[in-house]
Design a protein around this motif. Structure first.
Motif, PDB file in Angstrom:
ATOM      1  N   MET A   1       0.850  -1.178   0.000  1.00  0.00           N
ATOM      2  CA  MET A   1       0.000   0.000   0.000  1.00  0.00           C
ATOM      3  C   MET A   1       0.892   1.236   0.000  1.00  0.00           C
ATOM      4  O   MET A   1       1.846   1.314   0.758  1.00  0.00           O
ATOM      5  CB  MET A   1      -0.891  -0.018   1.237  1.00  0.00           C
ATOM      6  CG  MET A   1      -1.696   1.244   1.403  1.00  0.00           C
ATOM      7  SD  MET A   1      -2.857   1.229   2.774  1.00  0.00           S
ATOM      8  CE  MET A   1      -1.784   1.311   4.154  1.00  0.00           C
ATOM      9  N   GLU A   2       0.578   2.176  -0.863  1.00  0.00           N
ATOM     10  CA  GLU A   2       1.332   3.423  -0.934  1.00  0.00           C
ATOM     11  C   GLU A   2       0.565   4.545  -0.253  1.00  0.00           C
ATOM     12  O   GLU A   2      -0.654   4.631  -0.357  1.00  0.00           O
ATOM     13  CB  GLU A   2       1.595   3.819  -2.386  1.00  0.00           C
ATOM     14  CG  GLU A   2       2.636   2.982  -3.066  1.00  0.00           C
ATOM     15  CD  GLU A   2       3.009   3.515  -4.433  1.00  0.00           C
ATOM     16  OE1 GLU A   2       2.467   4.554  -4.853  1.00  0.00           O
ATOM     17  OE2 GLU A   2       3.843   2.884  -5.093  1.00  0.00           O
ATOM     18  N   LYS A   3       1.312   5.404   0.450  1.00  0.00           N
ATOM     19  CA  LYS A   3       0.733   6.623   1.009  1.00  0.00           C
ATOM     20  C   LYS A   3       1.846   7.628   1.211  1.00  0.00           C
ATOM     21  O   LYS A   3       3.031   7.286   1.141  1.00  0.00           O
ATOM     22  CB  LYS A   3      -0.029   6.347   2.299  1.00  0.00           C
ATOM     23  CG  LYS A   3       0.737   5.712   3.435  1.00  0.00           C
ATOM     24  CD  LYS A   3      -0.239   5.480   4.591  1.00  0.00           C
ATOM     25  CE  LYS A   3       0.403   4.731   5.721  1.00  0.00           C
ATOM     26  NZ  LYS A   3      -0.523   4.541   6.834  1.00  0.00           N
ATOM     27  N   THR A   4       1.457   8.869   1.448  1.00  0.00           N
ATOM     28  CA  THR A   4       2.462   9.894   1.656  1.00  0.00           C
ATOM     29  C   THR A   4       2.962   9.853   3.092  1.00  0.00           C
ATOM     30  O   THR A   4       2.269   9.375   3.993  1.00  0.00           O
ATOM     31  CB  THR A   4       1.910  11.298   1.321  1.00  0.00           C
ATOM     32  OG1 THR A   4       0.738  11.529   2.087  1.00  0.00           O
ATOM     33  CG2 THR A   4       1.612  11.427  -0.163  1.00  0.00           C
ATOM     34  N   LEU A   5       4.148  10.351   3.291  1.00  0.00           N
ATOM     35  CA  LEU A   5       4.808  10.273   4.590  1.00  0.00           C
ATOM     36  C   LEU A   5       4.046  11.028   5.682  1.00  0.00           C
ATOM     37  O   LEU A   5       4.083  10.641   6.846  1.00  0.00           O
ATOM     38  CB  LEU A   5       6.234  10.813   4.457  1.00  0.00           C
ATOM     39  CG  LEU A   5       7.238  10.503   5.537  1.00  0.00           C
ATOM     40  CD1 LEU A   5       7.274   9.014   5.857  1.00  0.00           C
ATOM     41  CD2 LEU A   5       8.613  10.983   5.133  1.00  0.00           C
ATOM     42  N   ASP A   6       3.313  12.050   5.316  1.00  0.00           N
ATOM     43  CA  ASP A   6       2.547  12.804   6.330  1.00  0.00           C
ATOM     44  C   ASP A   6       1.365  12.002   6.870  1.00  0.00           C
ATOM     45  O   ASP A   6       0.826  12.318   7.923  1.00  0.00           O
ATOM     46  CB  ASP A   6       2.075  14.154   5.785  1.00  0.00           C
ATOM     47  CG  ASP A   6       1.126  14.032   4.613  1.00  0.00           C
ATOM     48  OD1 ASP A   6       1.347  13.146   3.764  1.00  0.00           O
ATOM     49  OD2 ASP A   6       0.183  14.820   4.540  1.00  0.00           O
ATOM     50  N   ASN A   7       0.971  10.924   6.181  1.00  0.00           N
ATOM     51  CA  ASN A   7      -0.136  10.074   6.632  1.00  0.00           C
ATOM     52  C   ASN A   7       0.329   8.820   7.362  1.00  0.00           C
ATOM     53  O   ASN A   7      -0.487   7.967   7.700  1.00  0.00           O
ATOM     54  CB  ASN A   7      -1.015   9.670   5.439  1.00  0.00           C
ATOM     55  CG  ASN A   7      -1.747  10.861   4.869  1.00  0.00           C
ATOM     56  OD1 ASN A   7      -2.260  11.685   5.614  1.00  0.00           O
ATOM     57  ND2 ASN A   7      -1.775  10.964   3.561  1.00  0.00           N
ATOM     58  N   PHE A   8       1.625   8.698   7.590  1.00  0.00           N
ATOM     59  CA  PHE A   8       2.168   7.554   8.323  1.00  0.00           C
ATOM     60  C   PHE A   8       1.746   7.611   9.784  1.00  0.00           C
ATOM     61  O   PHE A   8       1.526   8.677  10.342  1.00  0.00           O
ATOM     62  CB  PHE A   8       3.704   7.588   8.264  1.00  0.00           C
ATOM     63  CG  PHE A   8       4.302   6.616   7.287  1.00  0.00           C
ATOM     64  CD1 PHE A   8       3.777   6.462   6.029  1.00  0.00           C
ATOM     65  CD2 PHE A   8       5.407   5.870   7.632  1.00  0.00           C
ATOM     66  CE1 PHE A   8       4.333   5.574   5.127  1.00  0.00           C
ATOM     67  CE2 PHE A   8       5.979   4.986   6.744  1.00  0.00           C
ATOM     68  CZ  PHE A   8       5.436   4.830   5.494  1.00  0.00           C
ATOM     69  N   SER A   9       1.674   6.436  10.401  1.00  0.00           N
ATOM     70  CA  SER A   9       1.445   6.332  11.845  1.00  0.00           C
ATOM     71  C   SER A   9       2.783   6.072  12.518  1.00  0.00           C
ATOM     72  O   SER A   9       3.704   5.525  11.898  1.00  0.00           O
ATOM     73  CB  SER A   9       0.504   5.171  12.151  1.00  0.00           C
ATOM     74  OG  SER A   9      -0.733   5.360  11.513  1.00  0.00           O
ATOM     75  N   ILE A  10       2.881   6.421  13.787  1.00  0.00           N
ATOM     76  CA  ILE A  10       4.115   6.208  14.530  1.00  0.00           C
ATOM     77  C   ILE A  10       4.453   4.716  14.517  1.00  0.00           C
ATOM     78  O   ILE A  10       3.594   3.871  14.753  1.00  0.00           O
ATOM     79  CB  ILE A  10       3.985   6.730  15.975  1.00  0.00           C
ATOM     80  CG1 ILE A  10       3.827   8.249  15.956  1.00  0.00           C
ATOM     81  CG2 ILE A  10       5.194   6.337  16.816  1.00  0.00           C
ATOM     82  CD1 ILE A  10       3.515   8.871  17.279  1.00  0.00           C
ATOM     83  N   GLY A  11       5.706   4.414  14.210  1.00  0.00           N
ATOM     84  CA  GLY A  11       6.168   3.032  14.176  1.00  0.00           C
ATOM     85  C   GLY A  11       6.119   2.374  12.810  1.00  0.00           C
ATOM     86  O   GLY A  11       6.633   1.275  12.636  1.00  0.00           O
ATOM     87  N   GLU A  12       5.518   3.025  11.830  1.00  0.00           N
ATOM     88  CA  GLU A  12       5.450   2.436  10.487  1.00  0.00           C
ATOM     89  C   GLU A  12       6.775   2.593   9.754  1.00  0.00           C
ATOM     90  O   GLU A  12       7.501   3.563   9.953  1.00  0.00           O
ATOM     91  CB  GLU A  12       4.347   3.110   9.653  1.00  0.00           C
ATOM     92  CG  GLU A  12       2.979   2.529   9.883  1.00  0.00           C
ATOM     93  CD  GLU A  12       1.962   3.041   8.883  1.00  0.00           C
ATOM     94  OE1 GLU A  12       1.355   2.197   8.201  1.00  0.00           O
ATOM     95  OE2 GLU A  12       1.765   4.257   8.793  1.00  0.00           O
ATOM     96  N   THR A  13       7.055   1.636   8.898  1.00  0.00           N
ATOM     97  CA  THR A  13       8.266   1.629   8.087  1.00  0.00           C
ATOM     98  C   THR A  13       7.874   1.484   6.627  1.00  0.00           C
ATOM     99  O   THR A  13       6.877   0.844   6.319  1.00  0.00           O
ATOM    100  CB  THR A  13       9.172   0.438   8.486  1.00  0.00           C
ATOM    101  OG1 THR A  13       9.483   0.545   9.865  1.00  0.00           O
ATOM    102  CG2 THR A  13      10.459   0.424   7.685  1.00  0.00           C
ATOM    103  N   GLY A  14       8.655   2.093   5.754  1.00  0.00           N
ATOM    104  CA  GLY A  14       8.363   1.973   4.331  1.00  0.00           C
ATOM    105  C   GLY A  14       9.563   2.312   3.478  1.00  0.00           C
ATOM    106  O   GLY A  14      10.609   2.736   3.974  1.00  0.00           O
ATOM    107  N   ILE A  15       9.398   2.114   2.183  1.00  0.00           N
ATOM    108  CA  ILE A  15      10.432   2.397   1.193  1.00  0.00           C
ATOM    109  C   ILE A  15       9.957   3.571   0.336  1.00  0.00           C
ATOM    110  O   ILE A  15       8.837   3.544  -0.187  1.00  0.00           O
ATOM    111  CB  ILE A  15      10.690   1.172   0.279  1.00  0.00           C
ATOM    112  CG1 ILE A  15      11.044  -0.061   1.103  1.00  0.00           C
ATOM    113  CG2 ILE A  15      11.769   1.476  -0.750  1.00  0.00           C
ATOM    114  CD1 ILE A  15      12.364   0.009   1.817  1.00  0.00           C
ATOM    115  N   VAL A  16      10.793   4.584   0.175  1.00  0.00           N
ATOM    116  CA  VAL A  16      10.445   5.755  -0.632  1.00  0.00           C
ATOM    117  C   VAL A  16      10.280   5.328  -2.085  1.00  0.00           C
ATOM    118  O   VAL A  16      11.160   4.676  -2.657  1.00  0.00           O
ATOM    119  CB  VAL A  16      11.529   6.852  -0.519  1.00  0.00           C
ATOM    120  CG1 VAL A  16      11.209   8.022  -1.430  1.00  0.00           C
ATOM    121  CG2 VAL A  16      11.663   7.317   0.925  1.00  0.00           C
ATOM    122  N   LYS A  17       9.138   5.670  -2.675  1.00  0.00           N
ATOM    123  CA  LYS A  17       8.867   5.347  -4.078  1.00  0.00           C
ATOM    124  C   LYS A  17       9.049   6.557  -4.982  1.00  0.00           C
ATOM    125  O   LYS A  17       9.517   6.429  -6.103  1.00  0.00           O
ATOM    126  CB  LYS A  17       7.431   4.815  -4.243  1.00  0.00           C
ATOM    127  CG  LYS A  17       7.234   3.450  -3.651  1.00  0.00           C
ATOM    128  CD  LYS A  17       8.063   2.443  -4.403  1.00  0.00           C
ATOM    129  CE  LYS A  17       7.948   1.079  -3.774  1.00  0.00           C
ATOM    130  NZ  LYS A  17       8.865   0.127  -4.350  1.00  0.00           N
TER     131      LYS A  17
END
Length: 77
Positions: A1-17
């Motif tokens: 699932m893709e989303k913008t960094l401002d919509n992340f929750s604390i503790g989430e990890t992801g790869i910049v697309k």
């Protein structure tokens, strides 16, 4: 699932697309190491959500919500 960094929750990890934005903002984000393929981890959010603190490439980085909105990230499950 893709989303913008401002919509992340604390503790989430992801790869910049993708890094969006115009001129100075995009250049500033790239200079800070936010490039496609980089792994990011959301450490903290201020009480009103601005700014946020992420861990990126082994260091902590603080971003404004408007800057974070320019960064599209693939969330790791």
């Amino acid at each position: 699932m893709e989303k913008t960094l401002d919509n992340f929750s604390i503790g989430e990890t992801g790869i910049v697309k993708m890094v969006a934005g115009e001129g100075k903002i995009k250049r500033r984000l790239f200079d800070m190491g936010i490039t496609p393929g980089a792994e990011v981890f959301l450490r903290k959010k201020a009480p009103l959500g601005d700014p946020i603190e992420i861990t990126l490439r082994g260091y902590e980085l603080t971003l404004r919500k408007s800057e974070a909105a320019c960064v599209t990230v693939e969330v790791k499950a």
